[in-house]
Design a protein around this motif. Structure first.
Motif, PDB file in Angstrom:
ATOM      1  N   PRO B 158       0.819  -1.221   0.000  1.00  0.00           N
ATOM      2  CA  PRO B 158       0.000   0.000   0.000  1.00  0.00           C
ATOM      3  C   PRO B 158       0.851   1.268   0.000  1.00  0.00           C
ATOM      4  O   PRO B 158       0.369   2.328  -0.379  1.00  0.00           O
ATOM      5  N   LEU B 159       2.108   1.146   0.438  1.00  0.00           N
ATOM      6  CA  LEU B 159       3.000   2.301   0.502  1.00  0.00           C
ATOM      7  C   LEU B 159       4.060   2.149  -0.584  1.00  0.00           C
ATOM      8  O   LEU B 159       4.910   1.265  -0.519  1.00  0.00           O
ATOM      9  N   SER B 205       3.944  19.867   5.988  1.00  0.00           N
ATOM     10  CA  SER B 205       2.779  19.950   6.865  1.00  0.00           C
ATOM     11  C   SER B 205       3.061  19.055   8.063  1.00  0.00           C
ATOM     12  O   SER B 205       3.106  17.833   7.941  1.00  0.00           O
ATOM     13  N   ARG B 213      -6.341  18.843  10.427  1.00  0.00           N
ATOM     14  CA  ARG B 213      -7.056  18.950   9.149  1.00  0.00           C
ATOM     15  C   ARG B 213      -8.049  17.795   8.958  1.00  0.00           C
ATOM     16  O   ARG B 213      -8.955  17.880   8.140  1.00  0.00           O
ATOM     17  N   GLN B 214      -7.841  16.706   9.697  1.00  0.00           N
ATOM     18  CA  GLN B 214      -8.621  15.494   9.452  1.00  0.00           C
ATOM     19  C   GLN B 214     -10.080  15.670   9.859  1.00  0.00           C
ATOM     20  O   GLN B 214     -10.394  16.369  10.823  1.00  0.00           O
ATOM     21  N   THR B 215     -10.946  14.979   9.118  1.00  0.00           N
ATOM     22  CA  THR B 215     -12.382  14.980   9.431  1.00  0.00           C
ATOM     23  C   THR B 215     -12.872  13.536   9.344  1.00  0.00           C
ATOM     24  O   THR B 215     -12.087  12.622   9.125  1.00  0.00           O
ATOM     25  N   GLY B 216     -14.170  13.350   9.473  1.00  0.00           N
ATOM     26  CA  GLY B 216     -14.745  12.013   9.345  1.00  0.00           C
ATOM     27  C   GLY B 216     -14.161  11.067  10.384  1.00  0.00           C
ATOM     28  O   GLY B 216     -13.905  11.468  11.522  1.00  0.00           O
ATOM     29  N   ILE B 217     -13.891   9.834   9.977  1.00  0.00           N
ATOM     30  CA  ILE B 217     -13.423   8.847  10.952  1.00  0.00           C
ATOM     31  C   ILE B 217     -12.020   9.167  11.453  1.00  0.00           C
ATOM     32  O   ILE B 217     -11.595   8.631  12.466  1.00  0.00           O
ATOM     33  N   TYR B 218     -11.281  10.039  10.761  1.00  0.00           N
ATOM     34  CA  TYR B 218      -9.920  10.382  11.189  1.00  0.00           C
ATOM     35  C   TYR B 218      -9.865  11.630  12.068  1.00  0.00           C
ATOM     36  O   TYR B 218      -8.801  11.989  12.577  1.00  0.00           O
ATOM     37  N   GLU B 273       4.573  15.269   4.792  1.00  0.00           N
ATOM     38  CA  GLU B 273       3.503  15.249   5.789  1.00  0.00           C
ATOM     39  C   GLU B 273       3.148  13.814   6.138  1.00  0.00           C
ATOM     40  O   GLU B 273       3.437  12.905   5.354  1.00  0.00           O
ATOM     41  N   SER B 276      -1.302   8.771   4.464  1.00  0.00           N
ATOM     42  CA  SER B 276      -2.600   8.189   4.826  1.00  0.00           C
ATOM     43  C   SER B 276      -2.426   6.939   5.677  1.00  0.00           C
ATOM     44  O   SER B 276      -3.281   6.630   6.505  1.00  0.00           O
ATOM     45  N   LEU B 277      -1.324   6.218   5.492  1.00  0.00           N
ATOM     46  CA  LEU B 277      -1.092   5.028   6.321  1.00  0.00           C
ATOM     47  C   LEU B 277      -0.818   5.425   7.769  1.00  0.00           C
ATOM     48  O   LEU B 277      -1.296   4.776   8.700  1.00  0.00           O
ATOM     49  N   ALA B 280      -4.147   6.532   9.277  1.00  0.00           N
ATOM     50  CA  ALA B 280      -5.029   5.396   9.554  1.00  0.00           C
ATOM     51  C   ALA B 280      -4.540   4.621  10.775  1.00  0.00           C
ATOM     52  O   ALA B 280      -5.341   4.200  11.624  1.00  0.00           O
TER      53      ALA B 280
END
Lengths: 293, 358
Positions: B158-159, B205, B213-218, B273, B276-277, B280
């Protein structure tokens, strides 16, 4: 001036095939030569939404979300991560399924970005669903004697998720091609688990309105519908359930004609791609309905 | 392209050329052509064509202006690859005749002059000395997307910048533009960020900016930061961003005034920055770290305690699969661990029969 296309898709940390439809549709479009550059970008993979624009040389970018519905990703995540200055969902002036485009400036690169509505709510998506039904049945005239189920995830956070499913079910129903058309959901009524209860027709084509095959389309839905007790053992197409033949199509987003919807989104935003649209429709078997709708 | 570079030179000369020690211009007396190797002034077009045709300086000028991609970062990357800032044209062309190599992550890049033109080659660093015949050949840059998808064991990557790129392939003959496209497919945006850093305008960043900056489940990750401490972020960086896990060099810190206490690594290209991993994983840790500690009592022999530590080390360092089946001297050997489980777990999987009781 050169124009670039950037496709924004979800991607996955766990499923290697999540990105495959995105790559496939990008390749189809790339081959037309309509754009100087075509780039894929992902929320969960790389290049990320945050960094893809800096890999693009063109000053003018058509940004098309490979998402099914308007909502959290198209209204919040993508504009934020792409740093689309002055974004406001009001710019799309949408009723939940009618977003077209908004022209903005990317804060970190200064590029002009034509931010398009998601592929899932474009009118031509109805054609892709029908095309998917044709592909899975192997019958280019499929319709008479068949029911069509358009399956969505359901609401949870986002009412527009169901709206997009119903929008296309309504449009396809109005064409009078299939004997019955019904929208079904994974986590709200009417549920896909009870698919056979919602149809009179002996044959039912089931098309999930998902971008990529993955957990929901390959494991949940086949098991929920009773096609198999264990997705790992697979299932036949069609499979007989409760006296109905279920033709399960898998994610609509894997249909090659999806590339056309991406192009249509860019065209609606002003990209000069009419020749590419003709070419892609021809290559992927997409033909506009003779009667129009 | 024989002759094209001469035609281009003649066409451009009236505007003046000053590039990589090549100076050409035109005045009422004729053309002037200067390189460290030769000086001609007051020459006519025919003479200019003759001296230009044999000059590596002219071919070099033509390559960088008519052949190489002109996007700033791509151009700078190709210059870096052949050491253009360190070597003059003559020396560089001598080197290029033999081939000049560089490493980018796990990519072994090579540029070589063939028939006077630059051709590029990419393979895995581990295959640098492998016989070309033993490598699967590719000529389409986007093939790199598929090659980058799984490691040598078939596991999904994934990375993209994880140090687990599969081996056994080669792109033996690429143009400059194709080379850049290939590198960008293996390691997206690394060239752009490397160039921004060199130009002094990398937009980092930091952790605080990124989690807020994160929203939702993060969105929950923002709540993990409490008070002034950043030890938890040190642990995140040590877990995810170490060179053993990611080839980017971490440039982001806790915030713009507070550096993390762990090393950012030695990668060629920067990480600007938390990816995403990391976010998560941080979401999971935010939830786990919300738990209060409790005291449990277990009875272990000293060797059993050390064995638990060895198991954690083996898993954390990705070495568990490398321990030989009969190597019962290793604490993380499968038989050793199965014995420990047989001895210490009850039928419900509780260590030493002690319930978690959460």
């Amino acid at each position: 001036m050169d124009q670039a296309l950037v496709i924004a898709a979800h991607g996955s940390h766990l499923n290697a095939e999540s990105s495959t439809p995105t790559y496939d549709h990008a390749d189809t479009i790339r081959a037309t030569g309509a754009f100087a550059e075509v780039r894929e970008s992902f929320w969960k993979e790389e290049p990320s939404f945050r960094e893809v624009l800096r890999t693009v040389d063109a000053e003018e970018v058509y940004l098309v979300p490979l998402f099914i519905s308007e909502g959290y990703f198209t209204e919040q995540v993508i504009p934020r991560e792409f740093r689309l200055d002055d974004w406001d969902p009001e710019l799309w002036d949408s009723d939940g399924t009618s977003a077209t485009t908004a022209t903005l400036t990317a804060g970190d690169t200064g590029q002009t970005v034509h931010y398009c509505g998601p592929v899932g709510t474009h009118d031509t998506m109805s054609d892709v669903i029908v095309q998917r039904a044709q592909s899975v049945t192997g019958d280019s005239d499929v319709g008479e004697g068949f029911g069509l189920a358009v399956v969505g995830h359901g609401t949870e956070r986002n009412e527009n998720s169901a709206k997009a499913i119903q929008y296309h079910a309504d449009r396809i129903r109005d064409r009078d091609r299939f004997d019955e058309v019904q929208s079904l959901f994974m986590d709200e009524e009417p549920e896909v688990d009870d698919v056979t209860e919602h149809f009179e027709s002996d044959d039912i084509v089931v098309v999930p309105l998902f971008i990529a095959d993955g957990f929901h389309t390959q494991e949940d839905i086949p098991e929920d519908m009773g096609l198999t007790d264990d997705y790992r053992t697979g299932y036949d197409v069609p499979t007989t359930v409760d006296g109905h033949d279920i033709w399960y199509a898998g994610a609509v987003g894997t249909e090659p004609l999806m590339a056309d919807v991406v192009l249509e989104r860019a065209a609606d935003a002003g990209a000069d791609v009419s020749a590419a649209i003709e070419q892609v429709r021809e290559e992927t078997g997409g033909v506009r309905p003779a009667t129009g709708d | 392209m024989d002759g094209e570079y001469v035609d281009a030179l003649v066409d451009t000369a009236p505007d003046g050329i000053d590039f990589d020690d090549l100076h050409v211009d035109r005045d009422p007396d004729g053309y002037a052509f200067r390189t460290p190797a030769a000086t001609h002034t007051g020459i006519d077009e025919e003479t200019l064509r003759e001296v230009a045709a044999d000059s590596p300086y002219v071919r070099n000028w033509y390559f960088w202006h008519a052949v190489a991609p002109q996007k700033d970062d791509h151009w700078a990357f190709l210059r870096w690859l052949e050491g253009a800032d360190e070597r003059g044209v003559t020396e560089r062309y001598d080197a290029l005749s033999d081939g000049v190599a560089a490493t980018w992550g796990q990519l072994h890049l090579r540029v070589e002059l063939t028939g006077g033109e630059r051709r590029y080659h990419v393979r895995h660093v581990a295959d640098a000395d492998t016989d070309s015949e033993d490598l699967a050949k590719h000529d389409e840059p986007l093939d790199a997307r598929d090659l980058a998808k799984h490691d040598d064991d078939g596991q999904y990557r994934p990375l993209k910048t994880a140090p687990s790129l599969r081996t056994g392939w080669a792109f033996p003959d690429l143009t400059a533009a194709e080379l850049v496209a290939t590198v960008d497919a293996f390691y997206p945006a690394t060239i752009a960020n490397w160039h921004r850093e060199r130009e002094g305008d990398l937009d980092v960043s930091h952790w605080r900016d990124t989690v807020s900056r994160q929203t939702g489940i993060y969105g929950v990750v923002d709540t993990w930061d409490r008070g002034d401490g950043h030890e938890h972020v040190d642990w995140v960086a040590e877990a995810c961003c170490d060179d053993s896990q990611c080839l980017k060099r971490r440039e982001w810190q806790y915030d713009d005034e507070t550096d993390l206490d762990v090393d950012g690594g030695s990668g060629t290209f920067p990480c600007r920055e938390p990816c995403s991993l990391v976010i998560a994983a941080a979401r999971k840790w935010t939830k786990l770290e919300g738990e209060a500690t409790r005291t449990y009592e277990f009875e272990l022999t000293p060797s059993e305690k050390e064995q638990l530590e060895a198991v954690i080390d083996a898993v954390a360092d990705g070495e568990a699969d490398d321990i030989r089946e009969a190597d019962i001297y290793e604490g993380a050997n499968r038989y050793r661990v199965r014995y420990l489980r047989a001895k210490l777990f009850d039928e419900d999987g509780n260590l030493a029969g002690v319930e978690t009781d959460d």
